[in-house]
Motif scaffolding. Structure first.
Motif, mmCIF file in Angstrom:
data_model
loop_
_atom_site.group_PDB
_atom_site.id
_atom_site.type_symbol
_atom_site.label_atom_id
_atom_site.label_comp_id
_atom_site.label_asym_id
_atom_site.label_seq_id
_atom_site.Cartn_x
_atom_site.Cartn_y
_atom_site.Cartn_z
ATOM 1 N N CYS A 171 0.824 -1.213 0.000
ATOM 2 C CA CYS A 171 0.000 0.000 0.000
ATOM 3 C C CYS A 171 0.857 1.261 0.000
ATOM 4 C CB CYS A 171 -0.943 0.002 1.205
ATOM 5 S SG CYS A 171 -2.254 -1.236 1.091
ATOM 6 N N ARG A 172 2.166 1.096 0.135
ATOM 7 C CA ARG A 172 3.060 2.245 -0.029
ATOM 8 C C ARG A 172 2.984 2.757 -1.468
ATOM 9 N NH1 ARG A 172 7.313 2.396 4.016
ATOM 10 N NH2 ARG A 172 7.037 0.698 5.520
ATOM 11 N N ILE A 173 2.610 1.855 -2.381
ATOM 12 C CA ILE A 173 2.359 2.262 -3.763
ATOM 13 C C ILE A 173 0.980 2.913 -3.797
ATOM 14 C CG2 ILE A 173 2.153 1.477 -6.151
ATOM 15 C CD1 ILE A 173 3.851 -0.959 -5.358
ATOM 16 N N LYS A 174 0.916 4.154 -4.165
ATOM 17 C CA LYS A 174 -0.293 4.966 -4.012
ATOM 18 C C LYS A 174 -1.524 4.327 -4.627
ATOM 19 C CE LYS A 174 -1.987 9.691 -4.559
ATOM 20 N NZ LYS A 174 -1.673 11.061 -5.056
ATOM 21 N N ILE A 175 -1.412 3.795 -5.820
ATOM 22 C CA ILE A 175 -2.581 3.254 -6.509
ATOM 23 C C ILE A 175 -3.148 2.037 -5.781
ATOM 24 C CG2 ILE A 175 -1.220 1.763 -8.049
ATOM 25 C CD1 ILE A 175 -3.275 2.391 -10.239
ATOM 26 N N ILE A 176 -2.258 1.234 -5.164
ATOM 27 C CA ILE A 176 -2.725 0.063 -4.412
ATOM 28 C C ILE A 176 -3.352 0.502 -3.097
ATOM 29 C CG2 ILE A 176 -2.025 -2.091 -3.294
ATOM 30 C CD1 ILE A 176 0.163 -2.371 -5.355
ATOM 31 N N GLY A 177 -2.747 1.504 -2.462
ATOM 32 C CA GLY A 177 -3.304 2.036 -1.229
ATOM 33 C C GLY A 177 -4.699 2.595 -1.425
ATOM 34 N N GLN A 178 -4.934 3.168 -2.592
ATOM 35 C CA GLN A 178 -6.264 3.694 -2.905
ATOM 36 C C GLN A 178 -7.248 2.572 -3.213
ATOM 37 O OE1 GLN A 178 -5.312 6.339 -6.142
ATOM 38 N NE2 GLN A 178 -4.924 8.095 -4.787
ATOM 39 N N ALA A 179 -6.728 1.473 -3.769
ATOM 40 C CA ALA A 179 -7.595 0.348 -4.127
ATOM 41 C C ALA A 179 -8.024 -0.445 -2.895
ATOM 42 C CB ALA A 179 -6.881 -0.567 -5.119
ATOM 43 N N ILE A 180 -7.118 -0.559 -1.898
ATOM 44 C CA ILE A 180 -7.435 -1.296 -0.663
ATOM 45 C C ILE A 180 -7.170 -0.367 0.524
ATOM 46 C CG2 ILE A 180 -7.184 -3.508 0.540
ATOM 47 C CD1 ILE A 180 -5.653 -4.581 -1.810
ATOM 48 N N PRO A 181 -7.990 0.649 0.718
ATOM 49 C CA PRO A 181 -7.727 1.648 1.770
ATOM 50 C C PRO A 181 -7.743 1.077 3.183
ATOM 51 C CG PRO A 181 -9.946 1.900 0.873
ATOM 52 C CD PRO A 181 -9.234 0.933 -0.019
#
Length: 292
Positions: A171-181
């Motif tokens: 989730c340090r990768i922004k797009i993944i963090g947004q996908a699994i908040p």
């Protein structure tokens, strides 16, 4: 219901892969190759939970007065200290009774004893080199570890959280963090890192113990395979996240606090595991893990 459902899933997963979220780290350190696939399944199960299940369960709100959130000493007409002492003595009595009924040395895998020893005088490094330790000593050690976690780290002992923290690092990768908040809160912070250190410590301690006792590698002695390991790990962590803890978080930490929800989860873990294992033995005329 998520305590009951999650606990049952944990029991099912334990039977399928021959491990729980805590002992899988010990298996990794002991050289059981299939345990790596159990870890992989556990990480996948964690992602599945936070991507598709967490939001639904988080909507299940309990009132502060709900029975599953209360402790036994809150509902029994007994002072808190006396209640803890009574239940502590009950558990000790059960442990002593089981030790007399089934001496721990008689329950060990013969293949393990062919490689190592349970005699301290014959072991490398004395007791550190034993192929197995008495369950009573191990239980006391876990109890002391619980005290360490509570007093110095202000958190309860738990193993499945290590999978969550590890999985959350993407989730340090922004797009993944947004996908699994819902995973973002496990990405940073000392208490999260402690969970990873605990897992690494379990792996390291197991490797040292197995090395001194000359029981590395144990190989395929856990009696499973790659598919069962991945599937079992997936079910284990899905269940642990649904129940809010695993055999250590709910089974050890929760029950030592006499939390009613933890007793429900623990009973579900063993009940689900026993029923599935027995059903499997009836259909296949053998137990899944005869070599354990």
């Amino acid at each position: 219901l998520h305590y009951l459902f999650g606990g049952t899933l944990i029991g099912l997963g334990m039977v399928v892969c021959g491990s729980c979220p805590g002992t899988v780290f010990v298996q990794v350190g002991s050289g059981i190759v299939y345990s790596l696939f159990t870890c992989l399944g556990g990480i996948l199960g964690t992602y599945f939970y936070y991507a598709f299940v967490h939001e639904r369960i988080s909507q299940e709100k309990f009132l502060a007065s709900s029975l599953v959130l209360r402790r036994l000493c809150d509902v029994l007409p007994i002072p808190s200290t006396a209640c803890h002492v009574i239940f502590g003595l009950i558990f000790l009595g059960i442990a002593i009774g089981l030790e007399f009924a089934v001496p721990w040395k008689s329950d060990l895998n013969p293949d393990l004893l062919s490689k190592g020893t349970v005699n301290p005088d014959d072991a490398t490094g004395h007791f550190l080199g034993l192929a197995a330790w008495p369950p009573s000593a191990c239980g006391a050690g876990v109890g002391l570890l619980q005290l360490f976690f509570m007093y110095f780290l202000e958190k309860s002992l738990g193993a499945s959280s290590a999978f969550t923290v590890f999985a959350a690092q993407v989730c340090r990768i922004k797009i993944i963090g947004q996908a699994i908040p819902s995973l973002n809160s496990f990405t940073y912070g000392l208490k999260n890192y402690v969970a990873l250190l605990f897992a690494l410590g379990a792996i390291g301690g197991s490797a040292i113990s197995a090395g001194l006792s000359k029981t590395i590698p144990l190989g395929p002695e856990n009696g499973t395979n790659i598919l069962n390991s991945i599937l079992g790990g997936f079910i284990l962590l899905l269940g642990a996240r649904c129940a809010g803890g695993c055999t250590s978080g709910q089974g050890i930490s929760g029950t030592t606090h006499l939390l009613i929800g933890s007793f429900i989860t623990t009973a579900s873990i063993f009940g689900g595991g026993i029923i599935f294992a027995f059903s499997y033995s009836l259909s296949n005329s053998e137990w899944l893990f005869q070599n354990l």
